[in-house]
Design a protein around this motif. Sequence first.
Motif, PDB file in Angstrom:
ATOM      1  N   GLY A   1       0.819  -1.212   0.000  1.00  0.00           N
ATOM      2  CA  GLY A   1       0.000   0.000   0.000  1.00  0.00           C
ATOM      3  C   GLY A   1       0.846   1.252   0.000  1.00  0.00           C
ATOM      4  N   VAL A   2       2.155   1.089   0.177  1.00  0.00           N
ATOM      5  CA  VAL A   2       3.077   2.236   0.134  1.00  0.00           C
ATOM      6  C   VAL A   2       3.910   2.129  -1.136  1.00  0.00           C
ATOM      7  CG1 VAL A   2       4.902   3.522   1.315  1.00  0.00           C
ATOM      8  CG2 VAL A   2       3.211   2.225   2.655  1.00  0.00           C
ATOM      9  N   MET A   3       3.951   3.185  -1.909  1.00  0.00           N
ATOM     10  CA  MET A   3       4.790   3.194  -3.103  1.00  0.00           C
ATOM     11  C   MET A   3       5.288   4.605  -3.348  1.00  0.00           C
ATOM     12  SD  MET A   3       2.190   3.125  -6.356  1.00  0.00           S
ATOM     13  CE  MET A   3       1.384   1.588  -6.010  1.00  0.00           C
ATOM     14  N   SER A   4       6.051   4.788  -4.398  1.00  0.00           N
ATOM     15  CA  SER A   4       6.528   6.143  -4.685  1.00  0.00           C
ATOM     16  C   SER A   4       5.518   6.867  -5.567  1.00  0.00           C
ATOM     17  CB  SER A   4       7.887   6.085  -5.394  1.00  0.00           C
ATOM     18  OG  SER A   4       7.702   5.669  -6.739  1.00  0.00           O
ATOM     19  N   VAL A   5       5.556   8.185  -5.516  1.00  0.00           N
ATOM     20  CA  VAL A   5       4.688   8.997  -6.373  1.00  0.00           C
ATOM     21  C   VAL A   5       4.982   8.700  -7.845  1.00  0.00           C
ATOM     22  CG1 VAL A   5       4.407  11.384  -7.197  1.00  0.00           C
ATOM     23  CG2 VAL A   5       4.204  10.865  -4.760  1.00  0.00           C
ATOM     24  N   GLY A   6       6.247   8.517  -8.175  1.00  0.00           N
ATOM     25  CA  GLY A   6       6.628   8.210  -9.556  1.00  0.00           C
ATOM     26  C   GLY A   6       6.011   6.920 -10.047  1.00  0.00           C
ATOM     27  N   ALA A   7       5.942   5.921  -9.166  1.00  0.00           N
ATOM     28  CA  ALA A   7       5.305   4.645  -9.537  1.00  0.00           C
ATOM     29  C   ALA A   7       3.810   4.869  -9.767  1.00  0.00           C
ATOM     30  CB  ALA A   7       5.531   3.620  -8.426  1.00  0.00           C
ATOM     31  N   GLY A   8       3.200   5.672  -8.873  1.00  0.00           N
ATOM     32  CA  GLY A   8       1.783   5.977  -9.051  1.00  0.00           C
ATOM     33  C   GLY A   8       1.531   6.696 -10.366  1.00  0.00           C
ATOM     34  N   GLN A   9       2.441   7.626 -10.685  1.00  0.00           N
ATOM     35  CA  GLN A   9       2.271   8.395 -11.927  1.00  0.00           C
ATOM     36  C   GLN A   9       2.480   7.514 -13.159  1.00  0.00           C
ATOM     37  OE1 GLN A   9       5.182  11.024 -13.467  1.00  0.00           O
ATOM     38  NE2 GLN A   9       3.769  12.773 -13.541  1.00  0.00           N
TER      39      GLN A   9
END
Length: 474
Positions: free
Chosen positions: A139-147
Amino acid sequence: MRRLTDVGALREAYDLVIVGAGPAGMAAAVEAAGQDRAVLVLDENPGPGGQIYRAIGTAPLRDPRVLGAAYWEGAALADAFAAAEVDYLPGATVWHLDDALEIGVSAGARSAVLPARRVILATGALERPMPLRGWTLPGVMSVGAGQALLKAQGIAPTGRVVLAGCGPLLWLYAAQCIAAGAAPSLILETTPRANWRGALRHLPAFLATPYARKGLALMARVRRHLRVVPHVAALAIDAEDGALRVTWAEGTAFTADHVLLHQGVVPTLNLARAAGCAIAWDEGNACFAPVTDAWGTASLPGIAVAGDGAGIAGAEAAALRGRLTALEALRALGVLDEAGRDARAAPHRAALARWSRGRAFLDALYRPAPHFCAAPPDAMACRCEEVTGAALRDAARMGATGPNQLKAFLRCGMGPCQGRMCGPTITETIAQERGIHPREVGYMRLRTPAKPITLGEFAALRKTEADRRAVERR
Ligand SMILES: Cc1cc2nc3c(=O)[nH]c(=O)nc-3n(C[C@H](O)[C@H](O)[C@H](O)COP(=O)(O)OP(=O)(O)OC[C@H]3O[C@@H](n4cnc5c(N)ncnc54)[C@H](O)[C@@H]3O)c2cc1C
């Protein structure tokens, strides 16, 4: 463009090999094409675009307001790249580069080693790690991965979503999620209040740039949609009843379904470092970067570094630096003389100066707090080898004075990511433990393969005469 599908279609040798098809690599290819020289572009992604223009040709989100105008501006460069007289192999991971300019590349589980006369590394940037307690939880990831999910698959996180960290990308992603109809719940902004002191003197130059107004308008839009907690100085994430409990100050917590972290980007060093190119501490961006000259030429003959891989300056600057390295490569390949190179470079240099004006302000303002760059004892520092901040700090106290000694102690940086995820963290944590500047700690030595390949691929490599002689000598 000759779009290739496997390593078998590669020529025996190339005059210029460009690693990376982001803005820097695509622009370099466009500048170098059509000069009666064999040019090859290798990129690990299925299509061109790099980080900023990821999936530009196939993005499922057709409403341009979601990703924003800056994203769609990449379409023109991608079209010019597609029209350029170059070979392009997507889905190709470059795992080796040496000072003889031999390149090891893997595509479709097959590898090849090919010689080049010039190499441009346009391998871009990575997100700076943010080693917190709980950053490896589901449930935790980087913003870049989300983008990347948003750009390539049109997926945005829903439910209770927290964005935590600092830097332009965090605000851009929040605005993109809002435009996609999936506004996050909360931003925990970690920019230290003290950063304003150093940033203010660069503010006038920043305000004169084309992206200042866009950036300020974007931040205002985000603030209208969600709560922003400024100057957060402590952060931890714990699992709680299938959700994530985010705490940032005594008695303040938020229960979230997703937490996305970001604290800026740093150059990818792996290929340049593994090849033996010199790197140095970049005080402006608080990280190590390859040493290059005004043409992007690195410390090893025949190798240049372009774009954010040479130092963080943003997408527009990346494309312009790609063009400059390509012009220098054409001079070295005998296509242009110095005067010809300089004449073609002049407009790019002028534009680069304009686009670089605001950088000092962004670097000073969004410089992450050192304690968010080092691994606290209860956080994972090296994810591949599952080394905690506590173990890392013990080793530093016991004599691991630098990242390379630490490898002998804890294998940090020896896993599949080859230090991409932990390199900056290890340097910062040892520096903090020893009370010295990260520059003095240095960065880990990196070796081939810079990205994992199978033993089968390695064994199946076509042996050159030199290889055979080397084996016989043993
Ligand atoms: C996750 C992330 C998201 C970002 N999003 C934005 C954004 O939305 N807007 C913005 O303005 N800036 C964004 N940035 C900043 C970004 O660095 C620049 O805007 C710009 O993309 C830099 O261009 P570049 O050509 O130098 O590198 P990149 O665009 O990063 O392109 C480098 C390319 O090289 C490839 N590559 C790297 N190593 C290898 C290898 N060994 N073998 C084969 N291929 C390789 C990469 O996969 C990538 O395709 C982002 C940065 C990151 C890290």
